[in-house]
Design an enzyme around this catalytic site. Structure first.
Site, PDB file in Angstrom:
ATOM      1  N   HIS A 274      -2.756   6.927   3.524  1.00  0.00           N
ATOM      2  CA  HIS A 274      -1.705   5.967   3.883  1.00  0.00           C
ATOM      3  C   HIS A 274      -0.296   6.411   3.494  1.00  0.00           C
ATOM      4  O   HIS A 274       0.569   5.599   3.168  1.00  0.00           O
ATOM      5  CB  HIS A 274      -1.987   4.578   3.305  1.00  0.00           C
ATOM      6  CG  HIS A 274      -1.489   3.485   4.207  1.00  0.00           C
ATOM      7  ND1 HIS A 274      -1.700   2.150   3.964  1.00  0.00           N
ATOM      8  CD2 HIS A 274      -0.779   3.539   5.365  1.00  0.00           C
ATOM      9  CE1 HIS A 274      -1.167   1.425   4.913  1.00  0.00           C
ATOM     10  NE2 HIS A 274      -0.597   2.252   5.785  1.00  0.00           N
TER      11      HIS A 274
ATOM     12  N   CYS B 204       0.792  -1.236   0.000  1.00  0.00           N
ATOM     13  CA  CYS B 204       0.000   0.000   0.000  1.00  0.00           C
ATOM     14  C   CYS B 204       0.824   1.286   0.000  1.00  0.00           C
ATOM     15  O   CYS B 204       0.764   2.069  -0.948  1.00  0.00           O
ATOM     16  CB  CYS B 204      -0.939   0.012   1.205  1.00  0.00           C
ATOM     17  SG  CYS B 204      -2.214  -1.262   1.172  1.00  0.00           S
TER      18      CYS B 204
END
Length: 507
Positions: free
Chosen positions: A125, A69
């Protein structure tokens, strides 16, 4: 929903493009190469994404440089390999001191300088940091509505994932504050009601588009959906309707959100003036079995440098400008910043970029200038350098390592129990004939073909030259963690983390 926007396609094809175009960048989470109907899945319900594929350019050889991610998102937004920025090893945590360095130039900053109204809906993120120093408003985004990290980075055993009252699968990360929903730098809810989250993001997106039109400026919307990351969730219309369980229901809502976004663009009369690009951050988390995605015929998934981890579905859609079709040209998420900057007439940052301009490929005036791809482990180091290199149709693996994210597949090479292994000579695959990486050309019982020997020499040279020229930035993850940096809706409350609880109304 798809009928509302597809009916306007014929009209949109004849419209003149705005200069510069609006840009809608849709980024899915943990989506496999084989998960969409347009990529061959026999039972996925993805009519809107399939319509984008039918009306746009579908990539067969589109890649991310790291199958995890945080580093993948950093690469997308900066056009730079994550190791240059120090975004290694692994991912950023809610209490991480580090984040995407503020001296990195994001796509949002490039486009904002060109007059775009910029916004992000969904998953960030790329760090929170002290006083939210690394959040989107400090990286060129005028507006932000979303969760600052992955929605499993907090306790989820008491959350509802599917209405009316189906709890989320598993317990997620314990000892952390509940996941926060942020509006710019303020906490909207902690935790948010997950079944209503996608609808909120779509409404946010529609408002951004409308406001940009009223202001007479183009928009850039980075729509970073949480779908289809574990634990899956969806709104009222989707549970039990996909035929693929919770994963399919989550994917079905993602597809419906794409339809709603396209309807919003169409309602504003902007289909012919809006470039839409869809892809995902990494391959499927196969360890989740039925709760994970599908990499099709590709090997392994998330966390690995095999094709199932790094090759992604990708669609480019711009009626009247991008001709419908399929391309087998090499492309990477790294290429989006220079490509979109070129289409917007924006100036590139004065910094080393790893991406190339794909606008000739998109507009049908030329081929992709990309011929080589370098793949790093999710836990890289300067001694080993890149794990795999693709040049043309050949790909060499110099190191391989399994991942917990790719456990439970039939292939033991994917599993976390498969240790870091150096290959001398490297594993060599001809991806034009063997995209599943099943047949190592240097492990033949017959004499190795001269072409294969020449290919491996070239790939070894490419790796050596690339590794020698690469400088790793100081690791942001090595800065460690500080629990007080976790976002809390009641900053001075005690006891933490349980007191950070300001849930929103659940219908």
């Amino acid at each position: 929903m798809e009928a509302l926007w597809t009916l306007t396609l014929a009209l949109a094809a004849g419209l003149a493009a705005a200069s510069p175009p609006n840009i809608l960048l849709i980024f899915a989470d943990d989506l496999g190469y084989g998960d969409l109907g347009s990529y061959g899945h026999p039972s996925s319900t993805t009519p809107n994404l399939d319509q984008l594929a039918a009306g746009g350019l579908r990539f067969t050889d589109f890649y991310v440089p790291v199958s995890l991610c945080t580093p993948s998102r950093a690469a997308l937004l900066t056009g730079r390999l994550p190791v240059r920025m120090g975004l290694y090893p692994g991912v950023l945590e809610p209490s991480s001191r580090g984040g995407l360095p503020l001296d990195e130039v994001t796509l949002a900053e490039v486009l904002a300088a060109q007059g775009y109204l910029t916004g992000i809906a969904g998953k960030w993120h790329l760090g929170v940091g002290p006083e939210g120093a690394f959040l989107p408003p400090h990286h060129g985004f005028h507006r932000f509505l979303g969760i600052p990290y992955s929605h499993d980075q907090g306790p989820c055993q008491n959350l509802t994932c599917f209405p009316p009252a189906t709890p989320c699968e598993g317990i997620c990360d314990q000892g952390l504050v509940p996941i926060p929903l942020l509006a710019n730098l303020s906490v909207e809810a902690q935790p948010p009601w997950l079944p209503g989250l996608e609808a909120r993001y779509v409404a946010f997106a529609r408002d951004l588009m409308t406001d940009a039109q009223h202001q007479g400026r183009p928009f850039f919307l980075y729509y970073a959906s949480h779908h289809t990351h574990y634990p899956q969730f969806s709104g009222q219309s989707f549970p039990g309707h996909s035929g693929r369980g919770p994963f399919g229901d989550s994917l079905m809502e993602l597809d419906a959100a794409v339809g709603a976004l396209m309807t919003a663009v169409g309602d504003l009369g902007l289909l012919g003036e809006t470039l839409v690009f869809f892809t995902a951050d990494n391959g499927p988390e196969t360890m989740r079995m039925s709760h994970g995605g599908c990499s099709g015929l590709l090997r392994c998934g998330k966390g690995t440098t095999f094709e199932g981890g790094v090759r992604e579905p990708a669609l480019a859609f711009w009626p009247g400008h991008i001709a419908p079709g399929v391309t087998h040209e090499l492309a990477s998420s790294l290429d989006l910043l220079p490509t979109l900057a070129a289409l917007a007439g924006a100036q590139l940052p004065n910094i080393t970029l790893d991406g190339v301009d794909l606008s000739p490929l998109l507009l049908g005036t030329g081929k992709s200038p990309r011929h080589t791809l370098f793949f790093y482990s999710a836990y890289p180091d300067e001694v080993r350098g890149v794990f795999a290199v693709r040049s043309g149709k050949y790909k060499a693996h110099f190191f391989t390592q399994g991942s917990v994210h790719s456990d439970t597949t039939a292939d033991p090479a994917c599993h976390a129990s498969n240790p870091l292994t150096a290959h001398e000579p490297p594993l060599l695959f001809d991806l034009s004939e063997d995209p599943g990486e099943n047949y190592n050309l240097l492990d033949s019982v017959d004499e190795v073909a001269p072409e294969a020997l020449q290919a491996v020499k070239q790939l070894e040279l490419l790796k050596a030259q690339f590794d020698a020229a690469m400088t790793f930035g100081p690791s942001q993850m090595a800065q460690g963690e500080d629990p007080t940096l976790q976002v809390c809706c009641q900053p001075s409350c005690t006891p933490r983390p349980s007191c950070c609880h300001c849930p929103e109304f659940q219908p």
